[in-house]
Design an enzyme around this catalytic site. Structure first.
Site, PDB file in Angstrom:
ATOM      1  N   GLY A 111       0.849  -1.187   0.000  1.00 22.91           N
ATOM      2  CA  GLY A 111       0.000   0.000   0.000  1.00 22.91           C
ATOM      3  C   GLY A 111       0.879   1.229   0.000  1.00 22.91           C
ATOM      4  N   GLY A 112       0.272   2.364   0.171  1.00 19.97           N
ATOM      5  CA  GLY A 112       1.006   3.606   0.060  1.00 19.97           C
ATOM      6  C   GLY A 112       2.044   3.796   1.141  1.00 19.97           C
ATOM      7  N   MET A 113       1.749   3.332   2.361  1.00 15.72           N
ATOM      8  CA  MET A 113       2.679   3.593   3.451  1.00 15.72           C
ATOM      9  C   MET A 113       3.476   2.366   3.848  1.00 15.72           C
ATOM     10  SD  MET A 113       0.352   3.698   6.912  1.00 15.72           S
ATOM     11  CE  MET A 113       1.789   3.503   7.957  1.00 15.72           C
ATOM     12  N   VAL A 125       3.757  -5.483   2.800  1.00 15.00           N
ATOM     13  CA  VAL A 125       3.558  -6.617   3.701  1.00 15.00           C
ATOM     14  C   VAL A 125       4.224  -7.852   3.117  1.00 15.00           C
ATOM     15  CG1 VAL A 125       1.874  -8.018   4.957  1.00 15.00           C
ATOM     16  CG2 VAL A 125       1.364  -5.623   4.431  1.00 15.00           C
ATOM     17  N   ASP A 178     -12.300   1.080   7.176  1.00 12.39           N
ATOM     18  CA  ASP A 178     -12.146   0.494   5.849  1.00 12.39           C
ATOM     19  C   ASP A 178     -12.593  -0.965   5.855  1.00 12.39           C
ATOM     20  OD1 ASP A 178     -11.513   0.676   3.148  1.00 12.39           O
ATOM     21  OD2 ASP A 178      -9.486  -0.095   3.445  1.00 12.39           O
TER      22      ASP A 178
END
Length: 817
Positions: A96-98, A101, A211
């Site tokens: 993801g953006g930050m 995993v 989310d």
């Protein structure tokens, strides 16, 4: 935050721009948004994302082209094989953006373990992301629930990269699991209820997920749902996300639009009600195979529909024929295909959804948040009522509706009754009377639920979460107590037979009691009021345990209640009663550990019980030193094991610090005692340095310096004085930051008294008296404000003796005749 009027303006301009060819759009937007930079930036961000990828609404914001590069470049699998902490990265499984995993395996040889390891990316301008990543670690560490993926470890690698180590869940998204296993509607509802349980638990811990969607809910091969990805969760504390993302980039709001609530899309206030809406969308999809607004393909149509339209009835959606993307494939969802994966035919499926389930879903998805279910638990309870054939809250409570539910629930009885006409008439009369009673009861229940929600929002969400550890928060806490007790006393009159409401009341009474007089934290100095509140909570938990003897969570709550009551009994001088309370807490924790030896929370509670019982027996050196040593040693063994297992967990390290200090207090070997005091100080220094805003960590550092100052007083007066002076800096800061915090004021008095003791030891009686006089008004005020606090009375008497020993004149408090 975008206002409703601003949103309408954005939508109007975007709608018009998307009707034009791509080449004509920039000039059109520039002309309409002249001298209005904020409006232009919002429209251009939405328009650019749409033009680059027409499916961008199905893509998380942080994966969008442009946004991803702003957050940091991504090179798939670039770190595979690298060692992070005790783990070796094996395979990239998500990004993801930050963060990225990885599937990782423990590589230190202690034991085998597969985990999901999340690495924070190095980014420019990453202060907000860094804060959010740390928040995720705090959030995950606080969540212990069988349907939430747990935090295993966390920390920083050698190059400073932050990481989280989480339980690796081998499963598939919940919608895929339901369809591939052809779960019936009943089975889907039961699975969904387990998800609601996890969400409700998170809400009780002051966390909103924000989310919720199938991709964040995996179901294992054993059929256990696991809630994932609290990376964008909002901890309900104003200080944590006080700096929002730039509002001119709408898509960076952490959400997935098809599952987001109207208030999320508009940039409004996010509460637990936002998660209720997302649960409604999830339930809609699990029941029908379709998204509520899934036919709208243009981005502005989806955004407009969520914010302005009511979703169609789930039962009416079964007849849709739509194209749906599944990975790289496109499948055609037909009524027959949807029905076959739910164990029936279209007509049967439509009938099963029509009525209660239609209404349950639409209530959860109400556009006004206040019209949704008050909690995820209430949503799950309505589903259970539907499955049991009982009336649901989402359905209009008419006599005809209740009678039909009664007939469905009791078909054989009703059929037999039809054979006896007179009995039938009597039965109808009786049913009508019971219906009227039930209607009145439900009205009361709805009022109670509304009151509980109002209380929860005010007490747990709006105020307490943001002030718990902040300096200067005591006046707000005092206001909170007054407001909360009014709610609680009113609610308790109607809650006698409602165990769910009773549990909410007990939790709230405990929270109020902590604010009134938690001796280990900032408090209002009202120990008598605190003891009353905690005893009310204890009585409620005892009643619930009697009604639900197999409920381990309720037993854990009762054990915690005994600990809190014992603390206050000890502080008010009733050490015998305190010891009994601690022993009862130990017994309950032993029961919990017998049921589940891996219950970490029960183990932590057992450690606390040993420690507190040790305090009670030790009685500042005046009691049973040997008994205290035994209990302190048991507590320290548990604390060391927990801290070693999770070295990055602040609470585990804090518990270890306290245990080292307790053990040193009762230690007869002076060299071993000093070693343990210094171990405690080292931990306190580390915890305080890593979070300068944590008033509790600062107070722990004060405590550690005081302990060493006391210990070294007769051994090395110069070293003792240095520790007292370090403590004085902290005590002055905390007292100045929160002048009405009774704990901070008495800490300051203790420090003045310690500095006076150093001067008295070195025969400097005049200087000693000066320090004692600084402590005197604080001690006297504390006794006057809280006459039930025996600790304060004892310390005042000690101070009187010190003043006399130093030859200092003073005016004692008048004694009551």
């Amino acid at each position: 935050m975008i206002t409703s009027d601003e949103w309408l303006e954005i939508r109007r301009v975007l709608d018009q721009a998307l009707e034009l060819s791509p080449a004509d759009r920039p000039a059109f937007v520039e002309r309409l948004c002249a001298d209005r930079d904020g409006l232009r930036d919002q429209v251009e961000a939405l328009m650019a994302a749409y033009e680059e990828d027409e499916d961008f609404l199905e893509t998380p914001a942080y994966q969008l082209e442009g946004v991803g590069s702003w957050l940091g470049g991504h090179q798939p699998g670039s770190l595979v094989g690298r060692r992070i902490g005790a783990y070796e990265l094996k395979e990239e499984i998500g990004w993801g953006g930050m963060s990225t995993v990885y599937l990782a395996e423990r590589a230190d040889g202690h034991f085998e373990q597969r985990v999901a390891l999340k690495l924070l990316k190095h980014t420019s301008g990453g202060d907000v992301l860094l804060k959010r990543f740390r928040a995720e670690r705090q959030i995950l560490a606080s969540l212990k629930h069988p349907n939430i993926a747990s935090l295993v470890d966390g920390g920083a690698s050698e190059d400073g990269t932050l990481y989280l180590v989480m339980e690796y869940v081998e499963g598939v998204p919940i919608d895929v699991y339901c369809d591939t296993h052809n779960l019936t509607i009943k089975e889907r509802l039961q699975l969904f209820a387990a998800v609601c349980s996890a969400v409700h638990y998170a809400h009780q811990n002051l966390i909103v997920h924000r989310d919720l969607k199938p991709a964040n809910i995996l179901v294992t091969g054993e059929g256990v749902p696991k809630l994932l990805d609290f990376g964008i969760a909002k901890l309900l504390a104003p200080d944590l996300y006080a700096q929002p993302f730039n509002p001119t980039v709408t898509l960076l709001r952490p959400m997935t639009p098809n599952y987001a609530s109207p208030e999320q899309i508009k940039g409004g206030l996010i509460t637990t009600a936002s998660d209720i809406y997302s649960l409604g969308v999830l339930l809609y999809e699990l029941l029908t195979g379709h998204l509520p607004f899934g036919t709208a393909r243009l981005p502005h149509e989806v955004l407009r529909a969520v914010c302005e339209d009511d979703p169609p009835l789930p039962s009416a959606t079964i007849g849709r024929v739509v194209q749906k993307r599944s990975g790289s494939e496109t499948i055609t969802l037909t009524p027959r295909l949807v029905s076959l994966t739910r164990g029936g035919q279209p007509e049967k499926l439509q009938r099963s959804l029509s009525g209660d389930l239609d209404n349950i879903v639409l209530k959860a998805m109400s556009r006004p948040p206040e019209r949704r279910y008050a909690s995820a638990q209430q949503l799950a309870q309505d589903i259970e009522r539907h499955l049991d054939g009982l009336p649901v809250l989402a359905r209009e409570n008419t006599l005809w509706y209740r009678t039909r539910r009664f007939v469905r629930r009791n078909k054989i009885v009703v059929a037999a009754g039809c054979l006896i006409g007179l009995s039938l008439v009597g039965g109808i009369v009786a049913t009508s009377r019971e219906a009227a009673i039930a209607q009145a009861a439900q009205a009361r229940a709805e009022r109670r639920f509304n009151d509980v929600r109002q209380l929860a929002n005010s007490l747990m969400f709006e105020i307490y979460a943001g002030i718990d550890k902040l300096p200067g928060a005591t006046p707000t806490k005092k206001l909170l107590v007054t407001k909360a007790l009014t709610y609680l006393d009113n609610l308790s009159q109607e809650a006698e037979n409602d165990l769910s409401l009773q549990a909410s009341l007990a939790t709230a009474y405990q929270r109020v009691g902590d604010i009134q007089g938690n001796i280990y934290n900032q408090n209002l100095g009202d120990t008598a009021g605190a003891l009353r509140s905690h005893k009310r909570a204890q009585a409620i938990w005892q009643k619930i345990v009697a009604a639900r003897p197999g409920d381990t969570q309720v037993k854990a709550n009762l054990a915690a209640s005994y600990l809190a009551v014992g603390d206050l009994q000890k502080w008010t001088g009733d050490r015998s009663a305190a010891a009994k309370s601690y022993i009862k807490a130990q017994q309950l924790q032993e029961e919990l550990l017998q049921i589940n030896p891996a219950d970490i929370e029960a183990l932590k509670g057992k450690k606390q019980s040993y420690s507190r019982l040790g305090d009670t027996l030790f009685d500042n050196g005046n009691g049973d030193r040997k008994g205290a040593q035994i209990n302190y040693s048991k507590s320290l063994m548990i604390a060391e094991a927990l801290a070693k297992k999770n070295p990055q967990d602040r609470q585990s390290q804090r518990d270890l610090m306290i245990c080292y200090s307790d053990t040193a207090d009762a230690e007869s070997d002076q060299s071993r005692a000093e070693v343990n005091y210094r171990k405690a100080l080292k931990i306190a220094e580390k915890l305080s340095s890593t979070n300068s805003l944590d008033a509790t960590a600062r107070r722990d550092l004060w405590f550690s310096h005081i302990k060493l100052g006391d210990f070294l007083l007769k051994k090395d007066s110069s070293a003792s004085q240095n520790h007292y002076l370090q403590a004085l800096k902290i005590a002055r800061f905390l007292a100045a930051s929160d002048p009405k915090n009774e704990q901070a004021r008495t800490d300051l008095a203790y420090t003045y008294q310690g500095l006076g003791d150093v001067e008295l030891t070195t025969k400097n009686r005049k200087s000693a008296g000066a320090f004692y006089l600084l402590a005197l008004p604080i001690r006297q005020t504390a006794v006057q404000a809280d006459p039930n606090n025996q600790y304060n009375r004892k310390k005042l008497q000690e101070l009187y003796k010190r003043l006399s020993d130093s030859g200092t004149k003073f005016t004692p408090l008048p004694t009551k005749s």
